[in-house]
Design an enzyme around this catalytic site. Structure first.
Site, short mmCIF file in Angstrom:
data_model
loop_
_atom_site.label_atom_id
_atom_site.label_comp_id
_atom_site.label_asym_id
_atom_site.label_seq_id
_atom_site.Cartn_x
_atom_site.Cartn_y
_atom_site.Cartn_z
N LYS A 1 0.84 -1.21 0.00
CA LYS A 1 0.00 0.00 0.00
C LYS A 1 0.87 1.26 0.00
O LYS A 1 0.49 2.30 -0.56
CB LYS A 1 -0.97 -0.01 1.19
CG LYS A 1 -2.02 1.12 1.12
CD LYS A 1 -3.30 0.78 1.86
CE LYS A 1 -4.45 1.69 1.45
NZ LYS A 1 -4.54 2.93 2.24
N ASN B 1 0.84 5.26 -1.34
CA ASN B 1 0.72 6.33 -0.35
C ASN B 1 1.98 7.18 -0.21
O ASN B 1 1.89 8.40 -0.03
CB ASN B 1 0.37 5.74 1.03
CG ASN B 1 -1.06 5.27 1.14
OD1 ASN B 1 -1.34 4.21 1.71
ND2 ASN B 1 -2.00 6.03 0.59
N GLU C 1 0.05 12.47 9.35
CA GLU C 1 0.61 11.20 9.86
C GLU C 1 1.97 10.92 9.24
O GLU C 1 2.11 10.01 8.42
CB GLU C 1 -0.33 10.04 9.51
CG GLU C 1 -1.70 10.09 10.14
CD GLU C 1 -2.56 8.92 9.65
OE1 GLU C 1 -2.80 8.00 10.44
OE2 GLU C 1 -2.96 8.92 8.47
#
Lengths: 322, 322
Positions: free
Chosen positions: A198, A202, A281
């Site tokens: 992933k 990202n 984040e």
């Protein structure tokens, strides 16, 4: 490797607590509740507005699904013990997890974190024991469009795995319950490999959308220099994955790039957080992968630069706000 | 290699045109004028204000030097032919050079560009002939603090060289004239090597000051992640320089880093341009060095990322302004 989920639906996890009722938490919580689970939402900012409204809504495919009444609470003690905790909190709030999760846990309660990046599984396992922890990667394009309201642009897939071990019967039961709620599921024999896969999307897209001054993914794909940086960052993630024994083929990288232009002017969650003044984040998506690759002897120079810039941008904004 | 300039002062370049009357142009123009040259300033935005004020001022070392009257003009035709053209225009305006310089040139007029980065020498040589061109690297911390007024934080050094050939008698004469005006001079046998050496500082500090959200150099040096990126970018420049036959020792890199913290919260010219809404000189400092290194087979992954981001930041801001 992800594989399709066989077998009939079954509701093993009758009572579910959703911790972090942003777009993801509301979306999956509403789906699970409408398919029969007793879902309890732990809320902070939106609690009063949702109670007043009396419902949660998911807009999708031109229609709207509404959950009414809503079991919404302001403290974990009011939620009480459940069979499954769904963690959809931003990872930047993870220091609150011990306090938020403790009252929700019985002896056999499972914890599923849908948080992005590398680190959340280990963090939760460290607090509450590795045997409780499952992780899911939510491939979803959804935004919160009002208090208690989520608009979903692409119906999601969750890639689901166990922390530190292969798929078990519990994993399959949970996947069947999500599928019965209308969510496409894939099982991952290695959760950590799924997380690195992933990151192929990202790390470049979430990162460059912020670092390039607040741009959507169509702008990144349409700028030859930024698009080249996307591909180079993807190759860095591929090399790091290889050092951990994960084979991420070139074809996967190409496909992760090619799905993006059709998404149009999509704003990754990191960009939405940044533009709305929330902390980004940085650690799970950029910092922790960089540190693990470095420890394994893999250089990721572009990630290193991107991480330093994102961390500084976060910090600069906090100083100006504070 | 830079070397000290021997010999007595002498004013070989009696008539001097300053093209681009920002901080650098005013500083050096005033110095040269006060030491006896006939200096003519070509101005745009500040012309009316400077004519009204009737003077140019340089604040330095607690004192102020004032040039009154000022020969300030709005067109190159009014300036007329000179012996030396001092180009201190931003490189982003270089497409105007043919129009601006042509009326200033006699058969033997020399052109000295103090512009940063890689490319300006070649560009001017392409328009007006390589034999006219000298290049100088201005190591200076000066800001424009009002119309016609410059404040200099550190008295400058210019490293001076000829385009495409070693130091000649003309170079020495020009250096002596600047020294007589109070400017420290060094001669560079290779102008191109001197330009790459200056990039050791400009690529990381000018670039990160913008890309990290608008931060001064003290913040960059004080942030362990950004400071590590500075050193890694410096090493990339060193490797690229080596591919062109320029030996830039580790000690030079360390020294370029170590001079920076004592400068305090210094804002590189690129950051000032960015914060004041002017276009940033992305090509000569980041784009052209990257392309030349790539053509020589040297990978500069951090520079590649930084260049793509700076170019996108420039573009994003232009779109929002326009």
């Amino acid at each position: 490797m992800p594989a399709s989920v066989p077998g009939p639906p079954e509701a093993k996890f009758a009572r579910i607590a959703v911790v972090g009722s942003g777009a993801l938490g509301i979306y999956f919580g509403v789906k699970l509740a409408l398919s029969g689970a007793d879902v309890r939402f732990l809320m902070r900012g939106d609690l009063a507005a949702v109670r007043k409204r009396g419902s949660l809504a998911v807009k999708e495919n031109g229609g709207m699904a509404e959950l009414r009444p809503v079991a919404a609470f302001g403290t974990p003690e009011e939620v009480g013990e459940v069979d499954l905790v769904l963690v959809t909190l931003k990872a930047t709030a993870n220091r609150e997890l011990p306090r938020l999760l403790k009252p929700l846990l019985g002896p056999r309660t499972a914890i599923l974190t849908l948080q992005n990046g590398i680190g959340p599984d280990e963090e939760i396992a460290g607090h509450f024991g590795p045997e409780r922890v499952l992780g899911g990667l939510a491939f979803i394009a959804a935004n919160r469009t009002g208090p208690g309201e989520v608009t979903c642009l692409h119906s999601p897939t969750i890639v689901l795995g166990e922390f530190g071990c292969p798929v078990a019967e519990r994993t399959r039961a949970l996947a069947r319950q999500f599928e019965a709620a209308g969510v496409r599921m894939r099982l991952a024999e290695s959760l950590l490999e799924a997380r690195w896969r992933k990151l192929v999307w990202n790390i470049p897209f979430n990162g460059l959308s912020v670092a390039a001054g607040g741009v959507a993914t169509d702008r990144i794909c349409g700028d030859p220099l930024l698009a080249a940086e996307v591909r180079a960052l993807m190759a860095e993630v591929q090399r790091a994955g290889a050092a951990f024994g994960f084979n991420i083929p070139d074809e996967f990288l190409r496909q992760q790039f090619d799905v993006t232009p059709p998404m149009g002017p999509y704003r990754p969650s990191t960009l939405v957080d940044y533009l709305e003044g929330r902390e980004v984040e940085v650690e799970p998506i950029w910092g922790e992968p960089l540190r693990r690759a470095r420890a394994a002897g893999v250089a990721m120079p572009r990630l290193s630069m991107l991480y330093a810039l994102l961390k500084a941008l976060n910090e600069t904004r906090r100083q100006r706000a504070g």
